[in-house]
Design an enzyme around this catalytic site. Sequence first.
Site, PDB file in Angstrom:
ATOM      1  N   HIS A  43      37.048  49.346  45.546  1.00  0.00           N
ATOM      2  CA  HIS A  43      38.367  48.397  44.445  1.00  0.00           C
ATOM      3  C   HIS A  43      39.224  48.199  45.609  1.00  0.00           C
ATOM      4  O   HIS A  43      39.493  47.188  45.447  1.00  0.00           O
ATOM      5  CB  HIS A  43      39.285  50.107  44.150  1.00  0.00           C
ATOM      6  CG  HIS A  43      39.872  48.952  43.198  1.00  0.00           C
ATOM      7  ND1 HIS A  43      39.769  48.145  41.842  1.00  0.00           N
ATOM      8  CD2 HIS A  43      41.828  49.160  43.397  1.00  0.00           C
ATOM      9  CE1 HIS A  43      40.821  47.832  41.056  1.00  0.00           C
ATOM     10  NE2 HIS A  43      41.632  48.461  41.761  1.00  0.00           N
ATOM     11  N   HIS A  89      40.993  45.659  35.063  1.00  0.00           N
ATOM     12  CA  HIS A  89      40.869  46.873  33.714  1.00  0.00           C
ATOM     13  C   HIS A  89      39.953  47.280  33.114  1.00  0.00           C
ATOM     14  O   HIS A  89      39.977  48.472  32.225  1.00  0.00           O
ATOM     15  CB  HIS A  89      42.623  47.068  33.496  1.00  0.00           C
ATOM     16  CG  HIS A  89      43.299  48.365  33.426  1.00  0.00           C
ATOM     17  ND1 HIS A  89      44.315  48.844  33.202  1.00  0.00           N
ATOM     18  CD2 HIS A  89      43.400  48.102  35.556  1.00  0.00           C
ATOM     19  CE1 HIS A  89      45.056  49.308  34.607  1.00  0.00           C
ATOM     20  NE2 HIS A  89      44.786  48.972  35.388  1.00  0.00           N
TER      21      HIS A  89
HETATM   22  N1  LIG Z   1      36.557  37.843  43.562  1.00  0.00           N
HETATM   23  C1  LIG Z   1      37.523  36.841  44.514  1.00  0.00           C
HETATM   24  N2  LIG Z   1      37.502  36.054  45.473  1.00  0.00           N
HETATM   25  C2  LIG Z   1      38.367  35.687  45.734  1.00  0.00           C
HETATM   26  N3  LIG Z   1      39.223  36.567  46.336  1.00  0.00           N
HETATM   27  C3  LIG Z   1      39.693  37.177  46.108  1.00  0.00           C
HETATM   28  C4  LIG Z   1      38.318  38.220  44.783  1.00  0.00           C
HETATM   29  N4  LIG Z   1      38.858  39.420  44.691  1.00  0.00           N
HETATM   30  C5  LIG Z   1      39.440  39.786  45.571  1.00  0.00           C
HETATM   31  N5  LIG Z   1      39.938  39.109  45.908  1.00  0.00           N
HETATM   32  C6  LIG Z   1      41.395  39.054  46.533  1.00  0.00           C
HETATM   33  O1  LIG Z   1      41.567  39.763  47.284  1.00  0.00           O
HETATM   34  C7  LIG Z   1      42.711  40.117  47.086  1.00  0.00           C
HETATM   35  C8  LIG Z   1      42.997  41.773  47.240  1.00  0.00           C
HETATM   36  O2  LIG Z   1      42.463  41.390  45.798  1.00  0.00           O
HETATM   37  P1  LIG Z   1      43.080  43.592  45.595  1.00  0.00           P
HETATM   38  O3  LIG Z   1      43.057  44.137  45.655  1.00  0.00           O
HETATM   39  O4  LIG Z   1      42.549  43.185  44.044  1.00  0.00           O
HETATM   40  O5  LIG Z   1      44.545  42.766  44.650  1.00  0.00           O
HETATM   41  P2  LIG Z   1      46.072  43.692  44.669  1.00  0.00           P
HETATM   42  O6  LIG Z   1      46.399  44.470  45.736  1.00  0.00           O
HETATM   43  O7  LIG Z   1      46.706  42.513  43.822  1.00  0.00           O
HETATM   44  O8  LIG Z   1      45.429  44.999  43.460  1.00  0.00           O
HETATM   45  C9  LIG Z   1      43.406  39.457  46.811  1.00  0.00           C
HETATM   46  O9  LIG Z   1      44.552  38.959  47.844  1.00  0.00           O
HETATM   47  C10 LIG Z   1      41.942  38.860  45.861  1.00  0.00           C
HETATM   48  O10 LIG Z   1      43.448  37.591  45.492  1.00  0.00           O
END
Ligand SMILES: Nc1ncnc2c1ncn2[C@@H]1O[C@H](COP(=O)(O)OP(=O)(O)O)[C@@H](O)[C@H]1O
Lengths: 753, 79, 79, 211
Positions: A43, A89
């Site tokens: 995650h 979620h």
């Molecule tokens: N499928 C995706 N395509 C492009 N960027 C992604 C993708 N999934 C996640 N990211 C990028 O990775 C980073 C971390 O995502 P995430 O862990 O979901 O954020 P958060 O810490 O807000 O939960 C974010 O900047 C998100 O935009």
Amino acid sequence: MVDPNVLERHGLKPDEYDRIVQFLGREPNLTELGIFSVMWSEHCSYKSSRVHLKTLPTGGPQVLQGPGENAGAVDIGEGLAAVFKIESHNHPSFIEPYQGAATGVGGIIRDIFTMGARPIALLNSLRFGPLDAPETPRLLEGVVAGIAGYGNSIGIPTVGGEIAFEPSYAGNPLVNVFCLGIAKASDIIKGVASGVGNAVYYVGAKTGRDGIHGATMASAEFDEKSAEKRPAVQVGDPFMEKLLLEACLEVMRTDTLVGIQDMGAAGLTCSTTEMGSRGGAGVEIDVSLVPQRETGMTPYEIMLSESQERMLLVVKRGHEAEVERIFDKWDLHAVHIGNVTDDGLLRVKDRGAVVAEIPNRALTDQAPVYHRPMAPPDYLAEAQQLDLDALPPSREAGRTLSGPANDALMLLLGSPTIGSKRWAFRQYDHMVRTNTLNLPGLGAGVVRIKGTNRALALSVDGNGRYCYLDPYRGAMLAVAEAARNVACAGARPLGATNCLNFGNPERPAIMWQFARAVEGIGAACRALGVPITGGNVSLYNETDGRAIYPTPVIGVVGLLEHADRVVCRRIQGPGDIVILLGEGRGELGGTEYLKLAYDVVRGLPPALDLDAERALQALVVALADGRLIRSAHDCADGGIAVTLAECCFDTGGVGIEASIDEVEVGRDAGLNRAAALFGESASRVVVSVAPDRADEVLSRAADSSVPARIVGRTGGTALRVKAGGKTAIDVTVEEAERVWSTAIDKHFVKRVA
Amino acid sequence: MRARVFVTLKPSVFDPQGKTIADALHTLGYGGVQDVRQGKYFELDLVTTEPAQARALAAEVADKLLANPVIESYRIEVD
Amino acid sequence: MRARVFVTLKPSVFDPQGKTIADALHTLGYGGVQDVRQGKYFELDLVTTEPAQARALAAEVADKLLANPVIESYRIEVD
Amino acid sequence: MKFAIVVFPGSNCDHDAYHAARDVLGQNADYVWHKDTDLKGADVVILPGGFAHGDYLRCGAMARFSPIMREVQAKFQCEHVHIRVEQTDTPFTLACRRGQVLRIPIAHGEGNYFAEPEVIARLEANRQIVFRYTNAAGAVVDDANPNGSAAAIAGLCNETRNVVGLMPHPERACEPVLGSADGLLIFESAVAALKTGVLGGSTRSALEAVG
Ligand SMILES: Nc1ncnc2c1ncn2[C@@H]1O[C@H](COP(=O)(O)OP(=O)(O)O)[C@@H](O)[C@H]1O
Ligand SMILES: [Mg+2]
């Protein structure tokens, strides 16, 4: 060496443990192990997906912030930025639909205002099992109520979304939520910690034992009873979030912050390490200073808690009092829990004693990355075969095939996936903030930007069934559809975000689906000029080894420079000319029609010519901008017949008389007719045009090399469609609309007012 | 006879309602109220006149409909 | 000490929730449940150790905040 | 002419009321924080809709947890409805015709007004019922009452008639692009009331959005 059971319960592999020891130069203690386990979880670390996500197009002149921050941002002119992101979620919503969905909304809203943007619109993309399965209504009802409960109270309109029902989601529903906010382009704030000695502040709800994940909990320190004390379900508090939102935006208007980040997944651990890592700094905090809701919490629990509605701020030195005063005004208390350091370490103390010390980058950039093995799934070759001459008898045997196609149309309109979603969106406050120009149900949601003439159109789309049959093409089609929806409102697509919902990546077939889908997204985004500015990956969506359909969900944001030129799907009255832009090829593979009428999910999804798609979208935007069209609606689920019917709904019963071409897909005349009516060929839009504008529209289409032809005229109170010159559909709009508008309601018992 | 069912959030589950009420009371000057938890309350009119039966029926109904076992627990009184 | 406040709709006020629960129970075959009324339930943690004081404080809070006097009445228990 | 919009920590329609008063009507408007003690000389005070203090207690607090509760809870609903103007001698309905039907959105969970029959009779006798839910033709029918409100009441005034509370959201219906501009009549009434001195100049009036 720690007990292998403890490792397993933390979801860490032995070789990952070895790496931890290497990074630290010693064995980790339990708190450190907990921190590694959440930061190296799929995650947070994207360890399976990262190599693939890297291939996505993320640049463009309009991009102000690409992936890597809490949300992406694009330039929408007049010095403003649209800040947006989608997040899943799924798992929490399955455990507790109301709270799971509500906290999902809370989380994505925080990601947006964290960037300094005021959230102005929400959308959601939902997947459930069949609505007639006993469990589904309860889940749907809980999820929708949770989204409404959170978004409505905080005062952000939910202006669009999508809901589909497929058996593959029965054991694993999907809840993806999208939020968009507006900021001054120059004022975007990032999640960084820097400046040695700057204060680290905690603000918001107190920390409890919620959401400390079962899988990551272990050890002698925790007995059965303490596990019982840690509910996996987080309860959202929209009122607290509203206070945080207003207070944070107020603080951000002052020049007091270095950076800010919400505490989402992995809470305090993730926010401290990510901020430190982005700023190339260290962060030191003392957990005893963290406001706690329960007594006797350990540093492990405090660091891993996922209590909602909490923020972490780094304040410029000398501005502490100003920040504290603003939070006080909102009855929030910002607590100074630590400082920025120059050693690049996350240092956690408990009443002064160091309880964890880890290099930030070991937890972020240097987290494991896997090139997981991939192989096409076993089912694929067989499922892609579709012999239309060998179909089993249709469900409505006889009638659907040889009688008028009314029955099939009604079957489609009455299916909950195609039918009206009013049951859901009337529960959402979709008008608050008085910006909503296109209400939900009319196509892309459209919100105006007060203080300008501009408006933004927003759409989220996915198609699990297509992706199941061909993840590459299916993902391209999802991008195309989201962008096309935005274009059909008259808006030029500017950027995209994506939420990738898949099964267990440790299975080569799933990893292959994932990789192909990402390739498809990349290809389509490149061709259509919509860079990916962020997103989220949700893996392990499976129950008992059965995965969901691979489901990339794409959110596209488009810009209307003249808000008053917005159009929607509704025809505007009788006497207009109906024009089809694009061409139907009778493609039935993977369609809703085959599924409903024949119970068959096979074949290849419709072909997609990206150049044709781009030309079509540009044409529709230009036609709307030139005020040449009075409505526009794309052909998607259910084909042109359903599209024409939807053009008539919510108009007070105005009909359309239309005539479309025949196609030949097999030997059966009835099936050929069905293919013409219900085939789901991509890159098609139905527009209505004032009679004196029809020629201009046709010639503009010709100039753009977009096939276009007049297929009918609005008027009367019936929908009549001829295929190949013979009447195929003849229903009153009223009757069709009744079936369509009760498609979901009919599954719920009548309740008292 | 009558069964009364009290449904409350499990102790460790955050109760934003209760907390907001407690905060509001503090603002209104009721410092003497330290904490508030909010729950639901049901009165069931039952045909049976057997306390044990009444209790069993109420428990079944609570399990099925009145409480959400993921986050709530309940208590039953019969009179 | 702890005060418990039960807020219920006044008898003359129609209770749609209670009625729907009762209907749902009948549909599920629970004919033994004749009627259901739904209310709210609050647990107040009070500083005082005086039952009379606790009761008075709880009543004041109920009047001010917890119950809507137009349609609801309440009952207090102290222990 | 000055509008004051009171901001509670959880208010979420405050910006909308401000926009309607200032940007659409071109009046002077100011936010007033709920902890302030000064209304800054406002002539009209708007208590905007939303969840002023979280509203956990009475609005939407209970729909939350168990499945059946959702089953039975009046669901939040957001859509355009019709309301009929019953009284025109309040500062907020002055510019309307008696019996005029306005198309205005509702957005609420527990929006149904309830009172004992005696109370309703008294409101009726005092002509305090300012708006009723009707169909587009102005008829009071069950189908047009979105929330089962007693006597189809959508808005009331106090006995002195200078405070009007209503469930629908007129601030959301002040511009044609939003689907209706009928709500503007309510704001324009307030402006007219002040100009024509109906209120005796100094009397402050208040519009309370309950929804
Ligand atoms: N499928 C995706 N395509 C492009 N960027 C992604 C993708 N999934 C996640 N990211 C990028 O990775 C980073 C971390 O995502 P995430 O862990 O979901 O954020 P958060 O810490 O807000 O939960 C974010 O900047 C998100 O935009
Ligand atoms: Mg985040």
